[in-house]
Motif scaffolding. Structure first.
Motif, PDB file in Angstrom:
ATOM      1  N   UNK A 265       0.815  -1.218   0.000  1.00  0.00           N
ATOM      2  CA  UNK A 265       0.000   0.000   0.000  1.00  0.00           C
ATOM      3  C   UNK A 265       0.848   1.269   0.000  1.00  0.00           C
ATOM      4  N   UNK A 266       2.150   1.136  -0.297  1.00  0.00           N
ATOM      5  CA  UNK A 266       3.049   2.287  -0.421  1.00  0.00           C
ATOM      6  C   UNK A 266       3.359   2.478  -1.906  1.00  0.00           C
ATOM      7  N   UNK A 267       2.965   3.630  -2.444  1.00  0.00           N
ATOM      8  CA  UNK A 267       3.060   3.882  -3.884  1.00  0.00           C
ATOM      9  C   UNK A 267       3.927   5.115  -4.125  1.00  0.00           C
ATOM     10  N   UNK A 268       4.920   4.984  -4.989  1.00  0.00           N
ATOM     11  CA  UNK A 268       5.770   6.123  -5.325  1.00  0.00           C
ATOM     12  C   UNK A 268       5.087   7.034  -6.333  1.00  0.00           C
ATOM     13  N   UNK A 269       5.062   8.322  -6.037  1.00  0.00           N
ATOM     14  CA  UNK A 269       4.415   9.303  -6.918  1.00  0.00           C
ATOM     15  C   UNK A 269       5.384  10.462  -7.160  1.00  0.00           C
ATOM     16  N   UNK A 270       6.626  10.130  -7.463  1.00  0.00           N
ATOM     17  CA  UNK A 270       7.634  11.168  -7.657  1.00  0.00           C
ATOM     18  C   UNK A 270       7.255  12.071  -8.826  1.00  0.00           C
ATOM     19  N   UNK A 271       7.617  13.340  -8.709  1.00  0.00           N
ATOM     20  CA  UNK A 271       7.346  14.298  -9.775  1.00  0.00           C
ATOM     21  C   UNK A 271       6.106  15.118  -9.573  1.00  0.00           C
ATOM     22  N   UNK A 272       5.164  14.664  -8.733  1.00  0.00           N
ATOM     23  CA  UNK A 272       3.926  15.431  -8.554  1.00  0.00           C
ATOM     24  C   UNK A 272       4.179  16.726  -7.793  1.00  0.00           C
ATOM     25  N   UNK A 273       5.304  16.798  -7.079  1.00  0.00           N
ATOM     26  CA  UNK A 273       5.594  18.003  -6.321  1.00  0.00           C
ATOM     27  C   UNK A 273       6.418  19.008  -7.122  1.00  0.00           C
ATOM     28  N   UNK A 274       6.497  18.820  -8.441  1.00  0.00           N
ATOM     29  CA  UNK A 274       7.228  19.755  -9.309  1.00  0.00           C
ATOM     30  C   UNK A 274       6.227  20.574 -10.134  1.00  0.00           C
ATOM     31  N   UNK A 275       6.396  21.885 -10.119  1.00  0.00           N
ATOM     32  CA  UNK A 275       5.531  22.742 -10.927  1.00  0.00           C
ATOM     33  C   UNK A 275       5.859  22.563 -12.405  1.00  0.00           C
ATOM     34  N   UNK A 276       4.831  22.511 -13.217  1.00  0.00           N
ATOM     35  CA  UNK A 276       5.023  22.312 -14.655  1.00  0.00           C
ATOM     36  C   UNK A 276       5.007  23.685 -15.334  1.00  0.00           C
ATOM     37  N   UNK A 277       6.197  24.237 -15.545  1.00  0.00           N
ATOM     38  CA  UNK A 277       6.298  25.552 -16.171  1.00  0.00           C
ATOM     39  C   UNK A 277       7.316  25.489 -17.310  1.00  0.00           C
ATOM     40  N   UNK A 278       7.079  26.320 -18.324  1.00  0.00           N
ATOM     41  CA  UNK A 278       8.018  26.387 -19.434  1.00  0.00           C
ATOM     42  C   UNK A 278       9.270  27.159 -19.015  1.00  0.00           C
ATOM     43  N   UNK A 279      10.418  26.597 -19.311  1.00  0.00           N
ATOM     44  CA  UNK A 279      11.655  27.261 -18.984  1.00  0.00           C
ATOM     45  C   UNK A 279      12.000  28.305 -20.057  1.00  0.00           C
ATOM     46  N   UNK A 280      12.651  29.389 -19.672  1.00  0.00           N
ATOM     47  CA  UNK A 280      13.046  30.401 -20.670  1.00  0.00           C
ATOM     48  C   UNK A 280      14.106  29.832 -21.599  1.00  0.00           C
ATOM     49  N   UNK A 281      14.213  30.409 -22.775  1.00  0.00           N
ATOM     50  CA  UNK A 281      15.214  29.944 -23.753  1.00  0.00           C
ATOM     51  C   UNK A 281      16.640  30.164 -23.202  1.00  0.00           C
TER      52      UNK A 281
END
Length: 281
Positions: A265-281
């Protein structure tokens, strides 16, 4: 024609009922814990779930948004007191020194922040009007961060299942609560600077560094056990509360963390705590 209209209504009702979401009570922890949880709640709201967040009036980041309903409650400290306590603790976390120096500073910081969090929990549980509202709302589940067990105390009181969202709990309580293997010869402890590959002396060091954690956690979590026993009107421990969780969603990633044992019942959900934003060029 009439039969066609009836068939269309039946089809629409079936689609609506299948898309109906659940009713989720959220008891968050402020700071970075909330910022990552908010990302998940936004996704759940888009899938049709009804979300109610309970939070203290004095906080850092837990602010109302259009995606969920907020229930705020008063607490006996000011914004300035909260800011000062968290700032001091965050600064001490980056200071260098011996293990003993770092441990004593961490102990003092945990002592101060724990007092604030415990006060927040007390004023939530004994807010009779708010608790009555929660009882009448008929939630399907409680979504909470177990680093502070206040949300699980509410889940026990409301007799609803709970879902934990966390990275880790101090002193490895998530291992003990889920009966997950946590061998000191394999899982490095905090402050040791060790990896998951240790020789004999490093394993001994890993074991020794784990001993002070039990005193620290007893100091931090024992007041919650006392509070839970009084509120639920039965003797409970913090481990008793944590064992009731249905799902543990772990913000861990084998790329960033050392491999470790997991329970079903322990599930890895890595990445959900990262904001999805476009990086500048």
């Amino acid at each position: 024609t009439h039969p066609h209209i009836m068939a269309t209504l039946v089809l629409l009702l079936s689609v609506i009922s299948s898309a109906a979401g659940g009713k989720l009570l959220v008891v968050p922890v402020d700071g970075s814990h909330w910022l990552s949880m908010r990302e998940v709640l936004d996704g759940l709201r888009q899938k049709g779930h009804e979300i109610v967040v309970v939070a203290p009036e004095i906080n850092w980041y837990i602010k109302p948004t259009k995606n969920f309903f907020m229930k705020m409650y008063p607490v006996p400290f000011t914004q300035e007191e909260l800011d000062r306590t968290f700032w001091r603790t965050s600064q001490e976390a980056f200071e260098e020194g011996s293990f003993l120096e770092r441990f004593l500073k961490m102990y003092e910081g945990v002592k101060n922040t724990s007092a604030l969090f415990l006060s927040t929990c007390v004023h939530l549980l004994y807010n009779k009007e708010l608790v009555r509202y929660l009882e009448e709302s008929k939630f399907d589940a409680v979504f909470t961060d177990p680093i502070l067990p206040c949300g699980q105390i509410l889940a026990e009181h409301l007799s609803v299942p709970s879902v934990f969202f966390l990275q880790q709990i101090p002193c490895g309580l998530e291992f003990e609560a889920t009966q997950c293997p946590n061998p000191p010869s394999y899982v490095p402890r905090v402050f040791t600077d060790l990896t998951d590959r240790m020789n004999f002396l490093q394993r001994v060091k890993n074991l020794i560094f784990d001993i002070p954690n039990y005193f620290l956690c007893d100091f931090v979590f024992q007041p919650y056990a006392k509070l839970a026993s009084e509120f639920l009107q039965r003797d409970v421990t913090v481990l008793d509360l944590l064992r009731q969780a249905s799902i543990w969603l772990l913000k861990l990633d084998f790329v960033l963390h050392y491999p470790r044992p997991l329970m079903p019942n322990m599930i890895m959900v890595s990445g959900v705590n990262c904001a999805h934003k476009k990086l500048p060029q």
